[in-house]
Structures are given as C-alpha cells and as structure tokens.
Design a protein around this motif. Structure first.
Motif, PDB file in Angstrom:
ATOM      1  N   TYR A   8       0.836  -1.199   0.000  1.00 36.11           N
ATOM      2  CA  TYR A   8       0.000   0.000   0.000  1.00 36.11           C
ATOM      3  C   TYR A   8       0.876   1.256   0.000  1.00 36.11           C
ATOM      4  N   PRO A   9       0.298   2.386  -0.460  1.00 30.70           N
ATOM      5  CA  PRO A   9       1.022   3.665  -0.371  1.00 30.70           C
ATOM      6  C   PRO A   9       1.356   3.949   1.096  1.00 30.70           C
ATOM      7  N   PRO A  10       2.426   4.631   1.351  1.00 24.49           N
ATOM      8  CA  PRO A  10       3.271   5.373   0.412  1.00 24.49           C
ATOM      9  C   PRO A  10       4.368   4.522  -0.228  1.00 24.49           C
ATOM     10  N   HIS A  11       4.320   3.211  -0.020  1.00 24.87           N
ATOM     11  CA  HIS A  11       5.348   2.333  -0.576  1.00 24.87           C
ATOM     12  C   HIS A  11       4.773   1.399  -1.644  1.00 24.87           C
ATOM     13  N   ALA A  12       3.681   1.827  -2.283  1.00 18.22           N
ATOM     14  CA  ALA A  12       3.118   1.024  -3.369  1.00 18.22           C
ATOM     15  C   ALA A  12       4.207   0.814  -4.416  1.00 18.22           C
ATOM     16  N   GLU A  13       4.175  -0.340  -5.047  1.00 19.30           N
ATOM     17  CA  GLU A  13       5.261  -0.661  -5.970  1.00 19.30           C
ATOM     18  C   GLU A  13       4.753  -1.116  -7.324  1.00 19.30           C
ATOM     19  N   ILE A  14       5.553  -0.834  -8.307  1.00 15.38           N
ATOM     20  CA  ILE A  14       5.395  -1.389  -9.640  1.00 15.38           C
ATOM     21  C   ILE A  14       6.345  -2.575  -9.697  1.00 15.38           C
ATOM     22  N   LYS A  15       5.923  -3.658 -10.360  1.00 16.65           N
ATOM     23  CA  LYS A  15       6.784  -4.829 -10.488  1.00 16.65           C
ATOM     24  C   LYS A  15       6.949  -5.186 -11.960  1.00 16.65           C
ATOM     25  N   LEU A  16       8.120  -5.691 -12.277  1.00 19.97           N
ATOM     26  CA  LEU A  16       8.390  -6.298 -13.570  1.00 19.97           C
ATOM     27  C   LEU A  16       8.869  -7.710 -13.253  1.00 19.97           C
ATOM     28  N   VAL A  17       8.131  -8.720 -13.747  1.00 17.70           N
ATOM     29  CA  VAL A  17       8.366 -10.103 -13.356  1.00 17.70           C
ATOM     30  C   VAL A  17       8.612 -10.953 -14.596  1.00 17.70           C
ATOM     31  N   GLN A  18       9.655 -11.785 -14.534  1.00 15.66           N
ATOM     32  CA  GLN A  18       9.954 -12.701 -15.634  1.00 15.66           C
ATOM     33  C   GLN A  18      10.308 -14.071 -15.065  1.00 15.66           C
ATOM     34  N   CYS A  19       9.865 -15.120 -15.744  1.00 15.70           N
ATOM     35  CA  CYS A  19      10.226 -16.489 -15.396  1.00 15.70           C
ATOM     36  C   CYS A  19      11.488 -16.843 -16.180  1.00 15.70           C
ATOM     37  N   VAL A  20      12.538 -17.228 -15.470  1.00 21.29           N
ATOM     38  CA  VAL A  20      13.819 -17.528 -16.128  1.00 21.29           C
ATOM     39  C   VAL A  20      14.147 -19.022 -16.131  1.00 21.29           C
ATOM     40  N   ALA A  21      13.328 -19.838 -15.480  1.00 24.04           N
ATOM     41  CA  ALA A  21      13.454 -21.290 -15.545  1.00 24.04           C
ATOM     42  C   ALA A  21      12.078 -21.882 -15.291  1.00 24.04           C
ATOM     43  N   GLY A  22      11.650 -22.772 -16.169  1.00 22.75           N
ATOM     44  CA  GLY A  22      10.342 -23.385 -16.026  1.00 22.75           C
ATOM     45  C   GLY A  22       9.235 -22.477 -16.539  1.00 22.75           C
ATOM     46  N   ALA A  23       8.057 -22.605 -15.919  1.00 21.23           N
ATOM     47  CA  ALA A  23       6.890 -21.820 -16.339  1.00 21.23           C
ATOM     48  C   ALA A  23       5.958 -21.618 -15.153  1.00 21.23           C
ATOM     49  N   VAL A  24       5.227 -20.493 -15.186  1.00 21.93           N
ATOM     50  CA  VAL A  24       4.233 -20.191 -14.149  1.00 21.93           C
ATOM     51  C   VAL A  24       2.973 -19.619 -14.782  1.00 21.93           C
ATOM     52  N   PHE A  25       1.874 -19.804 -14.078  1.00 18.07           N
ATOM     53  CA  PHE A  25       0.591 -19.170 -14.377  1.00 18.07           C
ATOM     54  C   PHE A  25       0.574 -17.921 -13.514  1.00 18.07           C
ATOM     55  N   ASP A  26       0.890 -16.774 -14.098  1.00 18.03           N
ATOM     56  CA  ASP A  26       1.050 -15.520 -13.364  1.00 18.03           C
ATOM     57  C   ASP A  26      -0.292 -14.802 -13.315  1.00 18.03           C
ATOM     58  N   VAL A  27      -0.671 -14.290 -12.147  1.00 12.71           N
ATOM     59  CA  VAL A  27      -1.989 -13.689 -11.957  1.00 12.71           C
ATOM     60  C   VAL A  27      -1.869 -12.292 -11.369  1.00 12.71           C
ATOM     61  N   LEU A  28      -2.664 -11.369 -11.917  1.00  7.14           N
ATOM     62  CA  LEU A  28      -2.771  -9.997 -11.427  1.00  7.14           C
ATOM     63  C   LEU A  28      -4.207  -9.777 -10.975  1.00  7.14           C
ATOM     64  N   VAL A  29      -4.386  -9.109  -9.827  1.00 11.89           N
ATOM     65  CA  VAL A  29      -5.720  -8.753  -9.327  1.00 11.89           C
ATOM     66  C   VAL A  29      -5.734  -7.260  -9.069  1.00 11.89           C
ATOM     67  N   ASP A  30      -6.659  -6.565  -9.693  1.00 15.22           N
ATOM     68  CA  ASP A  30      -6.769  -5.111  -9.548  1.00 15.22           C
ATOM     69  C   ASP A  30      -7.440  -4.779  -8.224  1.00 15.22           C
ATOM     70  N   LEU A  31      -6.695  -4.095  -7.339  1.00 18.91           N
ATOM     71  CA  LEU A  31      -7.228  -3.705  -6.027  1.00 18.91           C
ATOM     72  C   LEU A  31      -7.302  -2.184  -5.876  1.00 18.91           C
ATOM     73  N   ARG A  32      -7.250  -1.466  -7.004  1.00 18.73           N
ATOM     74  CA  ARG A  32      -7.295   0.000  -6.968  1.00 18.73           C
ATOM     75  C   ARG A  32      -8.736   0.477  -6.809  1.00 18.73           C
ATOM     76  N   ALA A  33      -8.949   1.338  -5.813  1.00 19.39           N
ATOM     77  CA  ALA A  33     -10.292   1.785  -5.431  1.00 19.39           C
ATOM     78  C   ALA A  33     -11.087   2.389  -6.593  1.00 19.39           C
ATOM     79  N   LYS A  34     -10.464   3.164  -7.418  1.00 23.28           N
ATOM     80  CA  LYS A  34     -11.198   3.876  -8.468  1.00 23.28           C
ATOM     81  C   LYS A  34     -11.047   3.246  -9.848  1.00 23.28           C
ATOM     82  N   SER A  35     -10.602   2.015  -9.895  1.00 24.80           N
ATOM     83  CA  SER A  35     -10.371   1.349 -11.178  1.00 24.80           C
ATOM     84  C   SER A  35     -11.648   0.704 -11.703  1.00 24.80           C
TER      85      SER A  35
END
Length: 182
Positions: free
Chosen positions: A65-92
């Motif tokens: 949460y703010p004030p330390h909210a973060e942007i992430k850049l994520v990459q799989c470098v071995a194997g594979a994953v089912f990557d999931v994002l959930v929008d938790l922004r109040a005004k989205s």
C-alpha cells in the motif's frame, strides 16, 4: 521488445526479441529508453528472485500500500508459471478482476504490474524461477493482498493447488480488504 497492454489498465505483457545462435540465446529483460517511450517506470530500487520447487505451488496474491506502493516487472527464467494480477485500486473500472499470463522461460516474456495491483502465481513446472524488479523497497508494515482461493475472485488455477505458505493462507478476502487509494 514487444509491449502489449493487458485488460487491467497499466499492466502489460512484455516479450523480448530473442537472438539465438549455436552458442545459445540472448534477450533483453529491460531497456530504459524503450520503457520510457511507452510511459512505463524506469526507476527500479530492488531486484529479487524466487525459486518455487514444486509444480502446483501458489505464491500470492501480494502488494504494498502507499506510500510504498510498488510497480513490479516479473519474468520467469526457468520453467513456467501461471502468473496472476488482481486489480485492487479503489477507483479502477476493473477493481476486483483478475488476469493471467503464462510466463515461460522459453518465451522470454515478462509482466509489468502497476501500483495497486496484487500479484501471485502458480508453478506449472518444478523448480520455477522468477526474477522481479521493484520500484519501491520491501516494506512489511504496508504489505497486503488477497487470498488466492477467494470465491469472489474465482481464479481459475490450471493445476490443483499445492503448497501455499501460512502467511498467504492468512490473507484477507476481497470483500474485507481496504482498496488501494493512489
């Protein structure tokens, strides 16, 4: 680099151009000028990596949460994953919605996750390794997230859910969280 928007505003799938020859492969994970041209974050303060040993294991759904909210850049470098994002922004307009991207080391793709969007994944292979860039340092006092198995989210995990940490099992449901005010 190919940068494609996802259905959650501000999130992108980024696919690198792969240069291959008899020695192997080379690809670019991040390029400051390309990210700047697309209006994406170019300031990263932390670089992390993870290893998930067992296929089916789930990590997440995490954010700060703010004030330390973060942007992430994520990459799989071995194997594979089912990557999931959930929008938790109040005004989205997509608050409470999720989207998945298959991150696969052989595809050289990554996902860009904006402020206020929780992140998690399920390992599709044993020994799945991820690398992460973060725009803000880890700050435990402001960490949050939602349960991976919240029926209101109804995330369609592709494999039976295996290992989940006690901490992740204790995350709240979507209906009881404080939406992220940015």
């Amino acid at each position: 680099m190919n940068i494609e928007p996802l259905s959650i505003a501000g999130a992108y799938e980024i696919t690198a151009r792969v240069h291959a020859d008899h020695r192997g492969e080379f690809s670019r994970f991040y390029c400051e000028s390309t990210f700047a041209e697309h209006g994406l974050n170019t300031h990263w303060v932390q670089h992390n990596r993870s290893l998930t040993k067992a296929k089916g294991a789930v990590r997440g759904m995490h954010l700060q949460y703010p004030p330390h909210a973060e942007i992430k850049l994520v990459q799989c470098v071995a194997g594979a994953v089912f990557d999931v994002l959930v929008d938790l922004r109040a005004k989205s307009s997509t608050f409470g919605q999720w989207q998945s991207v298959r991150l696969d080391a052989s595809r050289h793709n990554a996902v860009y996750i904006p402020h206020g969007v929780a992140h998690g994944f399920q390992a599709l292979t044993d020994d799945a390794r991820l690398i992460y860039l973060h725009s803000s340092a880890y700050t435990p006092q402001v960490e949050g997230g939602v349960r991976h198995d919240d029926p209101d989210l109804d995330i369609a995990w592709p494999l039976p859910v295996g290992e989940v940490s006690h901490k992740d099992r204790a995350l709240p449901s979507l209906s009881s969280i404080q939406p992220v005010e940015l």
